[in-house]
Write a protein that holds these residues in place. Structure first.
Motif, PDB file in Angstrom:
ATOM      1  N   GLU A 133       0.601  -1.048  -0.002  1.00 19.42           N
ATOM      2  CA  GLU A 133      -0.242  -0.129  -0.148  1.00 19.42           C
ATOM      3  C   GLU A 133       0.765   1.523  -0.421  1.00 19.42           C
ATOM      4  OE1 GLU A 133      -3.979   0.590  -0.576  1.00 19.42           O
ATOM      5  OE2 GLU A 133      -3.552  -0.733  -0.694  1.00 19.42           O
ATOM      6  N   PRO A 134       0.426   2.248  -0.782  1.00 14.82           N
ATOM      7  CA  PRO A 134       1.394   3.371  -0.472  1.00 14.82           C
ATOM      8  C   PRO A 134       1.527   3.982  -0.007  1.00 14.82           C
ATOM      9  CG  PRO A 134      -0.603   3.359  -2.887  1.00 14.82           C
ATOM     10  CD  PRO A 134      -0.405   1.989  -1.872  1.00 14.82           C
ATOM     11  N   PRO A 135       2.179   5.016   1.037  1.00 13.46           N
ATOM     12  CA  PRO A 135       1.927   5.961   2.548  1.00 13.46           C
ATOM     13  C   PRO A 135       1.148   6.737   1.592  1.00 13.46           C
ATOM     14  CG  PRO A 135       3.881   6.738   0.658  1.00 13.46           C
ATOM     15  CD  PRO A 135       3.193   5.492  -0.259  1.00 13.46           C
ATOM     16  N   GLU A 136       0.186   7.305   2.722  1.00 16.18           N
ATOM     17  CA  GLU A 136      -0.987   8.485   2.582  1.00 16.18           C
ATOM     18  C   GLU A 136      -0.286   9.844   3.621  1.00 16.18           C
ATOM     19  OE1 GLU A 136      -3.445   9.292   0.908  1.00 16.18           O
ATOM     20  OE2 GLU A 136      -3.355   7.112  -0.270  1.00 16.18           O
ATOM     21  N   THR A 137       0.466   9.380   4.581  1.00 18.11           N
ATOM     22  CA  THR A 137       0.502  10.142   5.691  1.00 18.11           C
ATOM     23  C   THR A 137       2.565  10.346   5.771  1.00 18.11           C
ATOM     24  OG1 THR A 137       0.459   8.735   8.012  1.00 18.11           O
ATOM     25  CG2 THR A 137      -1.640  10.070   6.997  1.00 18.11           C
ATOM     26  N   LEU A 138       2.421  12.015   6.790  1.00 16.94           N
ATOM     27  CA  LEU A 138       3.751  11.920   6.531  1.00 16.94           C
ATOM     28  C   LEU A 138       4.432  10.827   7.571  1.00 16.94           C
ATOM     29  CD1 LEU A 138       4.247  15.261   7.779  1.00 16.94           C
ATOM     30  CD2 LEU A 138       5.284  14.056   5.342  1.00 16.94           C
ATOM     31  N   PHE A 164       5.346  18.162  13.111  1.00 16.69           N
ATOM     32  CA  PHE A 164       5.440  17.318  14.552  1.00 16.69           C
ATOM     33  C   PHE A 164       5.772  18.119  15.491  1.00 16.69           C
ATOM     34  CE2 PHE A 164       6.205  14.381  11.175  1.00 16.69           C
ATOM     35  CZ  PHE A 164       5.409  13.629  11.688  1.00 16.69           C
ATOM     36  N   GLY A 165       6.073  19.794  15.230  1.00 16.81           N
ATOM     37  CA  GLY A 165       6.187  20.544  16.143  1.00 16.81           C
ATOM     38  C   GLY A 165       7.858  21.301  16.101  1.00 16.81           C
ATOM     39  N   LYS A 209      12.825  16.464  14.321  1.00 15.03           N
ATOM     40  CA  LYS A 209      13.769  16.268  14.457  1.00 15.03           C
ATOM     41  C   LYS A 209      13.699  14.901  14.590  1.00 15.03           C
ATOM     42  CE  LYS A 209      16.422  19.900  15.688  1.00 15.03           C
ATOM     43  NZ  LYS A 209      17.612  20.994  17.122  1.00 15.03           N
ATOM     44  N   ASP A 210      13.246  14.069  15.400  1.00 13.17           N
ATOM     45  CA  ASP A 210      13.144  12.589  16.052  1.00 13.17           C
ATOM     46  C   ASP A 210      12.280  12.151  14.580  1.00 13.17           C
ATOM     47  OD1 ASP A 210      13.711  13.184  18.920  1.00 13.17           O
ATOM     48  OD2 ASP A 210      11.649  13.115  19.197  1.00 13.17           O
ATOM     49  N   PRO A 246      -3.825  21.276   3.744  1.00 16.16           N
ATOM     50  CA  PRO A 246      -2.641  21.006   3.964  1.00 16.16           C
ATOM     51  C   PRO A 246      -1.996  21.889   4.983  1.00 16.16           C
ATOM     52  CG  PRO A 246      -3.154  23.243   1.918  1.00 16.16           C
ATOM     53  CD  PRO A 246      -4.465  22.125   2.742  1.00 16.16           C
ATOM     54  N   TYR A 247      -0.534  21.424   5.166  1.00 12.73           N
ATOM     55  CA  TYR A 247       0.262  21.868   6.486  1.00 12.73           C
ATOM     56  C   TYR A 247       0.993  23.674   6.205  1.00 12.73           C
ATOM     57  CZ  TYR A 247       0.162  17.084   8.508  1.00 12.73           C
ATOM     58  OH  TYR A 247       0.109  16.195   8.933  1.00 12.73           O
ATOM     59  N   THR A 248       0.644  24.401   6.937  1.00  9.59           N
ATOM     60  CA  THR A 248       1.392  25.667   6.316  1.00  9.59           C
ATOM     61  C   THR A 248       1.959  26.248   7.397  1.00  9.59           C
ATOM     62  OG1 THR A 248      -0.762  26.379   7.079  1.00  9.59           O
ATOM     63  CG2 THR A 248      -0.759  25.570   5.178  1.00  9.59           C
ATOM     64  N   LEU A 249       2.750  27.268   7.253  1.00  8.54           N
ATOM     65  CA  LEU A 249       3.555  27.630   9.188  1.00  8.54           C
ATOM     66  C   LEU A 249       3.286  29.775   8.361  1.00  8.54           C
ATOM     67  CD1 LEU A 249       6.825  26.036   9.124  1.00  8.54           C
ATOM     68  CD2 LEU A 249       4.954  25.748  11.066  1.00  8.54           C
ATOM     69  N   ALA A 250       3.004  29.895   9.367  1.00 10.23           N
ATOM     70  CA  ALA A 250       2.512  31.860   9.386  1.00 10.23           C
ATOM     71  C   ALA A 250       4.297  32.385   9.058  1.00 10.23           C
ATOM     72  CB  ALA A 250       2.389  32.353  10.660  1.00 10.23           C
ATOM     73  N   PRO A 251       3.288  33.195   8.252  1.00 12.95           N
ATOM     74  CA  PRO A 251       5.664  33.947   7.668  1.00 12.95           C
ATOM     75  C   PRO A 251       6.085  34.454   8.553  1.00 12.95           C
ATOM     76  CG  PRO A 251       3.353  35.267   6.472  1.00 12.95           C
ATOM     77  CD  PRO A 251       2.674  33.781   7.694  1.00 12.95           C
TER      78      PRO A 251
END
Length: 363
Positions: A162-167, A201-202, A207-208, A338-343
């Protein structure tokens, strides 16, 4: 895809010079940087962009016909490399306009004085959530896309996996030695993927997560084209069936693949791995031809240019009033969350994140 998913032809295009003459035709496309038009003796305008830039010759010829400005295209490598060059030459640029700086790299370019302020015509057709923090004075949104892991349908079918769906799926032992990613120090998709993992993952967990990818045999290369064409099996050039690319890469495989009418694209998208990217164009501070540069930015946001983007660079146009072609909507993946981060978070942490990633992954 810049960086951006594009055709193999894009990689073969070097510096291009597109010539023409004439004046505006009154259909709403720009006629010059000051809105008054130019004559056939107008100076050429030079566009610095990434290697994945590709637009129809007819579209750029239309710009020349309407403004008198020929367009010289200078390719600066992957977007990360291109922005580094622009920072080093800030105030004395090698071009008039830069296209391909994205939301992961924008704050660095702005802070280093790369751009001269200009508010483009047509900006009111762009959704507010695509605008830069200053509302569009420093740079102009041109396109948007989602940086996602793509997978090779044939490989996964043959292996019965099965192909991956998530990180999280990418760190599963079943995915060992299957993934190729780009270096975030030199590639905007690579940086976007890194930022997506930080968003997921914050500060305390990314890193982990990357250590788990290292332990699972992730491969790192410098740029998108190298990853996609040389290492990804889904494009026929490599032996890794997972690659960081775009949610809109599958339509390119359909349009330029060997099967003229496949039921589905030969590549799929892991929709739980995606980070939202916006690409911008900006007038370079110290440009030799600022009038031509402003006219070109206006044209890049006009309907003729925006309508050409989906099937040349396989990205979504920034304008909300442009219809998408059927092959694009049928085979591309729509990423709802989607994942996002503030500018400001990207601006404050980008350099340290890249340094920490380099120490961890490339040690």
């Amino acid at each position: 895809m810049n960086r951006t998913a594009t055709t193999t032809l894009a990689a073969c295009l070097g510096v291009a010079l597109l010539a023409g003459c004439g004046s505006g035709d009154g259909d709403g496309a720009p006629t010059g940087g000051d809105g008054e038009g130019t004559d056939t003796a107008a100076a050429p305008v030079t566009l610095l962009t990434h290697d994945s830039f590709d637009i129809s010759e007819e579209v750029l010829e239309r710009f020349t016909e309407e403004t008198g400005h020929e367009v010289v295209i200078v390719r600066g490598g992957d977007a990360g490399v291109m922005v580094n060059q622009a920072v080093l030459t800030a105030g004395n640029p090698q071009a008039d306009v830069l296209f391909g700086v994205d939301n992961t790299l924008l704050s660095r370019a702005v802070d280093e004085g790369v751009f001269e302020e200009y508010e483009a015509a047509g900006l009111d057709a762009v959704p507010d959530d695509l605008l830069p923090p200053d509302g569009g004075r420093s740079v102009t949104p041109i396109d948007t896309g989602d940086i996602c892991v793509n997978w090779d349908r044939a490989w996964f079918a043959e292996e019965g996996i099965e192909p991956p769906e998530t990180l999280e799926d990418l760190a599963d032992p079943a995915m060992a030695d299957l993934l190729v990613v780009q270096n975030p120090a030199t590639s905007s998709p690579g940086l976007g993927f890194l930022l997506g993992t930080v968003a997921a993952f914050g500060e305390d967990g990314w890193k982990d997560y990357w250590q788990s990818l290292v332990d699972n045999g992730v491969e790192v290369v410098n740029g998108w084209e190298q990853a996609y064409y040389d290492h990804f099996s889904g494009s026929g050039g490599g032996d890794r069936p997972l690659v960081v690319s775009y949610a809109t890469s599958p339509p390119a495989e359909v349009l330029f693949g060997s099967d003229p009418d496949p039921e589905e694209a030969p590549t799929g998208v892991s929709t739980g791995t995606c980070f939202r990217q916006v690409e911008f164009a900006g007038l370079l501070a110290g440009a030799e031809n600022p009038e031509g540069g402003r006219a070109l930015i206006d044209f890049m946001l006009s309907e003729p240019f925006q309508e050409d983007l989906p099937l040349t660079m396989f990205v979504n146009p920034a304008r909300a009033d442009v219809d998408l072609p059927e092959v694009f909507t049928e085979h591309g993946a729509v990423i709802e969350d989607p994942y996002t981060l503030a500018p400001e978070v990207i601006a404050e942490n980008r350099a340290s994140l890249v340094d920490d990633w380099t120490a961890l992954v490339l040690r």
